[in-house]
Design a protein around this motif. Structure first.
Motif, PDB file in Angstrom:
ATOM      1  N   LYS A  48       0.829  -1.208   0.000  1.00  9.19           N
ATOM      2  CA  LYS A  48       0.000   0.000   0.000  1.00  9.19           C
ATOM      3  C   LYS A  48       0.861   1.255   0.000  1.00  9.19           C
ATOM      4  O   LYS A  48       0.531   2.265  -0.635  1.00  9.19           O
ATOM      5  CB  LYS A  48      -0.916  -0.020   1.229  1.00  9.19           C
ATOM      6  N   ASN A  49       2.010   1.168   0.671  1.00 11.36           N
ATOM      7  CA  ASN A  49       2.905   2.321   0.763  1.00 11.36           C
ATOM      8  C   ASN A  49       4.032   2.263  -0.272  1.00 11.36           C
ATOM      9  O   ASN A  49       5.024   2.998  -0.149  1.00 11.36           O
ATOM     10  CB  ASN A  49       3.499   2.402   2.174  1.00 11.36           C
ATOM     11  N   SER A  50       3.868   1.387  -1.253  1.00  5.18           N
ATOM     12  CA  SER A  50       4.809   1.281  -2.381  1.00  5.18           C
ATOM     13  C   SER A  50       6.242   1.004  -1.929  1.00  5.18           C
ATOM     14  O   SER A  50       7.203   1.536  -2.508  1.00  5.18           O
ATOM     15  CB  SER A  50       4.759   2.562  -3.229  1.00  5.18           C
ATOM     16  N   LYS A  51       6.380   0.149  -0.936  1.00  7.13           N
ATOM     17  CA  LYS A  51       7.718  -0.184  -0.440  1.00  7.13           C
ATOM     18  C   LYS A  51       8.319  -1.412  -1.116  1.00  7.13           C
ATOM     19  O   LYS A  51       9.511  -1.677  -0.966  1.00  7.13           O
ATOM     20  CB  LYS A  51       7.673  -0.420   1.081  1.00  7.13           C
ATOM     21  N   LEU A  52       7.497  -2.178  -1.844  1.00  9.94           N
ATOM     22  CA  LEU A  52       7.988  -3.386  -2.509  1.00  9.94           C
ATOM     23  C   LEU A  52       7.922  -3.217  -4.022  1.00  9.94           C
ATOM     24  O   LEU A  52       6.919  -2.750  -4.558  1.00  9.94           O
ATOM     25  CB  LEU A  52       7.167  -4.609  -2.091  1.00  9.94           C
ATOM     26  N   VAL A  53       8.999  -3.607  -4.697  1.00 14.79           N
ATOM     27  CA  VAL A  53       9.067  -3.539  -6.158  1.00 14.79           C
ATOM     28  C   VAL A  53       9.151  -4.968  -6.693  1.00 14.79           C
ATOM     29  O   VAL A  53      10.105  -5.693  -6.410  1.00 14.79           O
ATOM     30  CB  VAL A  53      10.299  -2.737  -6.629  1.00 14.79           C
TER      31      VAL A  53
END
Length: 500
Positions: A333-338
């Motif tokens: 949700k917080n765009s921490k994983l790519v």
């Protein structure tokens, strides 16, 4: 002189006849040569398949049922094709082409769905107006739905048309009673063989590759992919090792820790799930890094290892950790994983497509494909955000192995205050539900359940799992007609009296 001419003529004639018969296919089959396989210029995909960079090459993007393709070149049983997007070119097997366009809705417009149904304390279904009753609880029930299954689960373009599966004459399989043996346990394999003779155990689940990426046998595939991360294999003489197991009638299941792999993550940083918080591979609580299931190089590595094991004599390949990591919703949700999702696939799509690719490759060797799935997947409508959805996995593997450990279920599951204390009730109800789900499918995977061979001291008032607990779980399966099981204990220590 006439004799010399006769000899010369005869020699020439003999040589000519020899040349003609040696090359008779070229002389007498010219018409056939012109009759090369002729296919329409445009055809459709009849079953989920994967484009390859070349016939024996790495997988690229996947093509789903109904996709329109143009035929560019035919070579034996393989066809070089392009899709509407011209950059998507590659090889597929001819058997996955059809002149008629099919779609999943031709097979399943709607299917029954496993749903929570409110019931009162006597087990009677409750009406909407009664659902605030304090005695309310829920049971699982298969119900009809008016929704298209894809829309209902938001799974993306997964395939609900079953693939072709078969039991191989050269690789017969009966009901299995299997135990897991870790790489460390291999040192004591003679003891496991002798103990198996005294029980019902007839199969071993052996690590081909464990979570740390260590390999069971000397592997050219692993040596090339891992470089300096390659560790010497556990077994030096793998052929002698397997021969010993076969002589003792042990059915061999090779376990591959698929997308949880420390050694490969260290050596192939472009294939990981990148955790932007630390600029490294995402690690679960055990500090082991994860690969991105979207990456086709990771697909290729795992399947090539599986093929090496198949060539050595393994009967079945079990893909474990064939999923995305769990409990990462907040990070996502917080765009921490790519994830490097270059084809914009859903998690369910890519897990199904990987397993189908693995099945395509292993079926050529008459070796079975199996997949371990979270126990919760068997009673969930969706993929639990890990990419495992029951129907879409069951459709593309030979065997599906739910990890139905009672200790892993939440309080209240099937009305049980402590599922870990009720292995028979928990597993019996669960088994009924997954059988119902499988019955919706045309050609589902055969269910072979992982049962709990360990105790769970992290649970308050946990139950020690010994002889009786094993027997309760086995009975819970057998009364519903499932006579196969796999027992998990990470340390490979078992209460053998429970397996007699």
């Amino acid at each position: 002189m006439s004799k010399i001419k006769t000899i010369i003529f005869s020699t020439i004639l003999i040589m000519a006849l020899f040349f003609i018969f040696k090359n008779k296919d070229n002389f007498f089959s010219k018409k056939e040569t012109k009759k090369e396989v002729s296919l329409p210029s445009t055809m459709y995909i009849s079953e989920l398949t994967t484009l390859r960079e070349h016939i024996d090459g790495k997988p690229q993007r996947s093509l789903t049922i109904g996709t329109s393709v143009k035929i560019l070149k035919v070579e034996k049983n393989w066809v070089y094709i392009s899709t509407d997007k011209l950059e998507h070119k590659g090889w597929i097997e001819q058997k996955y082409l059809t002149k008629t366009r099919l779609e999943d809705q031709d097979i399943f417009q709607t299917i029954k769905v496993l749903t929570d149904i409110p019931v009162d304390k006597d087990g009677k279904e409750m009406k909407d107006t009664d659902q605030n009753n304090s005695g309310q609880r829920f049971i699982k029930k298969m119900v009809d739905t008016d929704f298209n299954i894809k829309e209902l689960h938001q799974l993306g373009d997964v395939q609900f048309k079953s693939i072709h599966k078969q039991l191989y004459k050269n690789n017969p399989k009966e009901d299995i009673k299997a135990i897991y043996i870790s790489l460390n346990g291999m040192y004591h394999v003679d003891d496991y063989i002798e103990l198996a003779k005294k029980t019902n155990v007839n199969a071993f689940v052996l690590d081909i590759k464990n979570d740390h990426g260590r390999i069971l046998f000397e592997s050219p595939t692993a040596r090339k992919a891992l470089g300096d991360s390659y560790i010497r294999p556990r077994i030096k003489d793998i052929k002698l090792f397997i021969e010993k197991l076969k002589k003792n009638n042990i059915y061999l299941i090779g376990r591959i820790s698929t997308f949880k792999d420390e050694a490969y993550a260290v050596s192939n940083k472009s294939d990981i799930i990148l955790d932007k918080r630390y600029n490294r591979a995402y690690q679960s609580s055990d500090k082991i890094p994860w690969l991105s299931a979207y990456n086709r190089s990771a697909w290729y590595y795992n399947v090539e290892l599986a093929k090496e094991a198949a060539n050595l004599g393994f009967n079945e390949i079990l893909f474990d950790y064939v999923r995305f990591p769990d409990r990462v919703q907040n990070l996502e949700k917080n765009s921490k994983l790519v994830y490097n999702n270059i084809y914009s696939e859903t998690k369910s799509e890519v897990i199904q497509r990987f397993l189908k690719y693995a099945h395509d490759e292993l079926s050529k060797k008459e070796v079975y494909t199996a997949a371990s799935v979270f126990g919760q997947i068997g009673i969930s409508k969706n993929d639990e955000n890990i990419g495992q959805h029951w129907e879409s996995v069951s459709n593309v593997v030979d065997f599906i192995n739910p990890m139905a450990y009672p200790s892993h279920y939440a309080r209240g599951t099937y009305g049980l205050k402590n599922p870990d204390n009720n292995p028979f009730i928990l597993l019996n109800n669960y088994t009924k539900d997954v059988i119902l789900r499988n019955n919706n499918l045309e050609n589902p995977a055969i269910i072979e359940t992982w049962i709990q061979g360990f105790s769970a001291p992290w649970i308050k008032n946990h139950r020690s799992y010994k002889k009786e607990e094993l027997k309760e779980q086995i009975k819970a399966l057998e009364v519903e007609g499932l006579n196969s099981y796999l027992v998990w204990n990470a340390s490979s220590r078992y209460y053998w009296d429970g397996l007699k």
